[in-house]
Each structure stands twice: as structure tokens, then as C-alpha cells.
Design a protein around this motif. Structure first.
Motif, short mmCIF file in Angstrom:
data_model
loop_
_atom_site.label_atom_id
_atom_site.label_comp_id
_atom_site.label_asym_id
_atom_site.label_seq_id
_atom_site.Cartn_x
_atom_site.Cartn_y
_atom_site.Cartn_z
N PRO A 90 4.64 10.53 6.86
CA PRO A 90 5.50 10.80 5.71
C PRO A 90 5.82 9.52 4.94
CG PRO A 90 6.83 10.58 7.67
CD PRO A 90 5.40 10.39 8.11
N VAL A 91 6.13 9.67 3.67
CA VAL A 91 6.52 8.54 2.84
C VAL A 91 7.94 8.10 3.20
CG1 VAL A 91 7.05 7.81 0.49
CG2 VAL A 91 5.01 9.18 0.93
N GLU A 92 8.13 6.78 3.25
CA GLU A 92 9.45 6.22 3.49
C GLU A 92 9.88 5.39 2.27
OE1 GLU A 92 9.40 4.03 7.15
OE2 GLU A 92 9.02 5.82 8.39
N ALA A 93 11.17 5.13 2.18
CA ALA A 93 11.71 4.40 1.03
C ALA A 93 11.03 3.03 0.86
CB ALA A 93 13.21 4.24 1.17
N ASP A 94 10.69 2.40 1.97
CA ASP A 94 10.08 1.07 1.93
C ASP A 94 8.66 1.08 1.38
OD1 ASP A 94 8.67 -1.30 4.11
OD2 ASP A 94 10.18 -1.77 2.59
N ASP A 95 8.09 2.25 1.17
CA ASP A 95 6.72 2.35 0.68
C ASP A 95 6.63 2.20 -0.84
OD1 ASP A 95 6.01 4.99 3.09
OD2 ASP A 95 5.96 2.80 3.31
N THR A 96 7.77 2.04 -1.49
CA THR A 96 7.76 1.78 -2.93
C THR A 96 6.98 0.50 -3.21
OG1 THR A 96 9.91 2.83 -3.24
CG2 THR A 96 9.19 1.28 -4.94
N ALA A 97 5.88 0.62 -3.94
CA ALA A 97 4.97 -0.51 -4.14
C ALA A 97 3.83 -0.06 -5.05
CB ALA A 97 4.39 -0.98 -2.81
N THR A 98 2.96 -1.01 -5.37
CA THR A 98 1.72 -0.69 -6.07
C THR A 98 0.58 -0.77 -5.07
OG1 THR A 98 2.56 -1.52 -8.18
CG2 THR A 98 0.18 -1.32 -7.96
N TYR A 99 -0.30 0.20 -5.12
CA TYR A 99 -1.40 0.29 -4.18
C TYR A 99 -2.72 0.09 -4.92
CZ TYR A 99 2.10 1.92 -0.94
OH TYR A 99 3.21 1.98 -0.14
N PHE A 100 -3.52 -0.83 -4.41
CA PHE A 100 -4.80 -1.17 -5.03
C PHE A 100 -5.95 -0.81 -4.10
CE2 PHE A 100 -3.40 -3.73 -8.60
CZ PHE A 100 -2.18 -4.25 -8.19
N CYS A 101 -7.02 -0.27 -4.66
CA CYS A 101 -8.27 -0.14 -3.92
C CYS A 101 -9.19 -1.29 -4.31
CB CYS A 101 -8.93 1.22 -4.15
SG CYS A 101 -9.25 1.66 -5.87
N GLN A 102 -10.12 -1.62 -3.44
CA GLN A 102 -11.06 -2.72 -3.68
C GLN A 102 -12.39 -2.37 -3.01
OE1 GLN A 102 -11.09 -5.91 -0.96
NE2 GLN A 102 -13.16 -6.25 -1.77
N GLN A 103 -13.50 -2.57 -3.74
CA GLN A 103 -14.80 -2.31 -3.16
C GLN A 103 -15.54 -3.61 -2.93
OE1 GLN A 103 -18.09 -2.66 -4.45
NE2 GLN A 103 -17.40 -3.65 -6.34
N SER A 104 -16.33 -3.65 -1.89
CA SER A 104 -17.10 -4.85 -1.58
C SER A 104 -18.58 -4.53 -1.35
CB SER A 104 -16.51 -5.57 -0.37
OG SER A 104 -16.50 -4.71 0.76
N TRP A 105 -19.03 -3.34 -1.79
CA TRP A 105 -20.44 -2.98 -1.60
C TRP A 105 -21.31 -3.58 -2.69
CZ3 TRP A 105 -23.46 -1.41 2.08
CH2 TRP A 105 -24.68 -0.80 1.79
N ASN A 106 -20.79 -3.57 -3.90
CA ASN A 106 -21.53 -4.09 -5.06
C ASN A 106 -20.90 -5.40 -5.52
OD1 ASN A 106 -23.17 -1.66 -5.25
ND2 ASN A 106 -21.34 -0.66 -6.06
N ASP A 107 -21.75 -6.29 -6.03
CA ASP A 107 -21.23 -7.54 -6.59
C ASP A 107 -21.04 -7.39 -8.10
OD1 ASP A 107 -23.02 -9.83 -4.41
OD2 ASP A 107 -20.93 -9.16 -4.37
N PRO A 108 -19.94 -7.91 -8.66
CA PRO A 108 -18.86 -8.60 -7.94
C PRO A 108 -17.92 -7.62 -7.25
CG PRO A 108 -18.27 -8.40 -10.23
CD PRO A 108 -19.67 -7.81 -10.12
N PRO A 109 -17.20 -8.07 -6.22
CA PRO A 109 -16.15 -7.22 -5.66
C PRO A 109 -15.15 -6.89 -6.76
CG PRO A 109 -16.48 -9.20 -4.33
CD PRO A 109 -17.23 -9.41 -5.61
N THR A 110 -14.67 -5.67 -6.79
CA THR A 110 -13.74 -5.29 -7.84
C THR A 110 -12.56 -4.52 -7.25
OG1 THR A 110 -15.13 -3.32 -8.25
CG2 THR A 110 -15.41 -5.21 -9.74
N PHE A 111 -11.46 -4.55 -8.01
CA PHE A 111 -10.24 -3.87 -7.64
C PHE A 111 -9.95 -2.76 -8.65
CE2 PHE A 111 -8.47 -6.73 -4.43
CZ PHE A 111 -9.13 -7.91 -4.67
#
Lengths: 106, 118
Positions: free
Chosen positions: A76-97
Motif C-alpha cells: 500500500p501507499v504510505e505518506a512518505d511515498d510522496t515523491a517523483t518517480y523516474f524510469c530509466q532504460q539501459s538497453w539502448n544507447d544513450p541511456p535515457t530517463f
């Protein structure tokens, strides 16, 4: 470059389940990773290679997906989870977010 | 405890140079690829450079290729980023990070701010 598309923002109530999506413009195999960033702090690794929980990260966080579509789930989500979430791939160059998904709690 | 501490940031005029440093501790620095990642104010993350364990291999995206140079000193457990011909769009917080083999970043420094402005 591989473009990663994320929803800009989500709002959920504590105790609920939330899924944050990340779609890649081309296949990235399972080489997708997730980070949490709180204001004024550096990013923190949550999930690596799509579904592996990083050391010290609560089991409330999980990841899934392969190819072009990936999901970070917090349950479950908690109050402390307030944040920004980023994904990032490293299969292809350049790595991207992805541009990040801002999670707010109601 | 793993620690990455960046230094060397500040205000610099367009066209000038700046060198960032990152002091690593708490892990065997020479065993890890390292990277620099930047974040413009209120913006997303951009991978800036990668360096292999020995320093023999480096990687840069087109946005900084030919202007930035990543290097390391394994004896000093230190990582560097030499930035030349700086542009206003290089204004960002620069993070030093260790890189896992599959390409994720398990450890990050606290970041150092670089402002390019006249």
C-alpha cells in the motif's frame, strides 16, 4: 534516442495501491530501472531490471514488464511515498530517463 | 556505508570551463563503472557520461560529446568531469553515480550545482 513516456502526475490516498507506467519508444528487453526522488534529494534506486527490488527498499514496491511497457506498483501507499518517480532504460544507447511521475497523496 | 561526494560546482560564464570531482568511499571504487548524470532546474534527468573500471572506455551522449571528458583515479577513489565550452543549457545539478553492470545506478552523490551565466 529511446524516449520513455510517463504520466506527469498521480494522486492517491494512503493505503491504496498505485501503478506508475513507463512506455518505451522501442524495445528495451528487461533493462528498465526505477528511481524515487524527493525534493532536494538525489534519486534513489528502487527497482532494477524491471522487477528486482534494490537493497533496503520495502517490499511495498514492485516492478513488472518487458519490451516496451513497464509498471512500478506501490501497495500500500504510505505518506512518505510522496515523491517523483523516474524510469530509466539501459538497453539502448544513450541511456535515457523518463520525465518523471509526481506522486501526491490525498 | 557508500558515500559519493561531489565538489567543484559554481557559477561560470558561457564558453568557459569547469572541472567537477567526486570522492568515493565505502566500496571498492576500482571495481565499478561510474557515471555522471545531470538534472536541470525543475527538469528530468540526463545521462552525461560513463567510464569503465580502468578508464579505458568512455561514453557520452551527443549533447556533450567533444566538450565533456570523464576520467577517474582509482588510487584516489575519485571521479572527474571536465566540462569545456559551457553553454547556458548545461546549467544543472550534476550527480556522480556508481553504475551496475545492467546499467542501473545504485548509488548517487548529493549533487553539485553548475550555473552557466554571464
Amino acid at each position: 534516442d529511446t524516449v520513455l513516456t510517463q504520466s506527469p502526475a498521480l494522486a492517491v490516498s494512503p493505503g491504496e495501491r498505485v501503478s506508475i507506467s513507463c512506455r518505451a519508444s522501442e524495445g528495451v528487453n528487461s533493462y528498465m530501472h526505477w528511481y524515487q526522488q524527493k525534493p532536494g534529494q538525489q534519486p534513489k534506486l528502487l527497482i532494477y531490471k524491471a522487477s528486482n527490488l534494490a537493497s533496503g527498499v520495502p517490499a511495498r514496491f514492485s516492478g513488472s514488464g518487458s519490451g516496451t511497457d513497464f509498471t512500478l506498483t506501490i501497495d500500500p501507499v504510505e505518506a512518505d511515498d510522496t515523491a517523483t518517480y523516474f524510469c530509466q532504460q539501459s538497453w539502448n544507447d544513450p541511456p535515457t530517463f523518463g520525465a518523471g511521475t509526481k506522486l501526491e497523496l490525498k | 556505508e557508500v558515500q559519493l561526494v561531489e565538489s567543484g560546482g559554481g557559477l561560470v560564464q558561457p564558453g568557459r570551463s569547469l572541472k567537477l570531482s567526486c570522492a568515493a568511499s565505502g566500496f571498492t571504487f576500482s571495481n565499478y563503472y561510474m557515471a555522471w548524470v545531470r538534472q536541470a532546474p525543475k527538469k528530468g534527468l540526463e545521462w552525461v557520461a560513463t567510464i569503465s573500471t580502468s578508464g579505458s572506455r568512455t561514453y557520452y551522449p551527443d549533447s556533450v560529446k567533444g566538450r565533456f571528458t570523464i576520467s577517474r583515479d582509482n588510487a584516489k577513489s575519485s571521479l572527474y568531469l571536465q566540462m569545456n565550452s559551457l553553454k547556458s543549457e548545461d546549467t544543472a545539478t550534476y550527480y556522480c553515480a556508481s553504475r551496475g553492470i545492467p546499467g542501473y545506478l545504485p548509488y548517487w552523490g548529493q549533487g553539485v550545482m553548475v550555473t552557466v551565466s554571464s
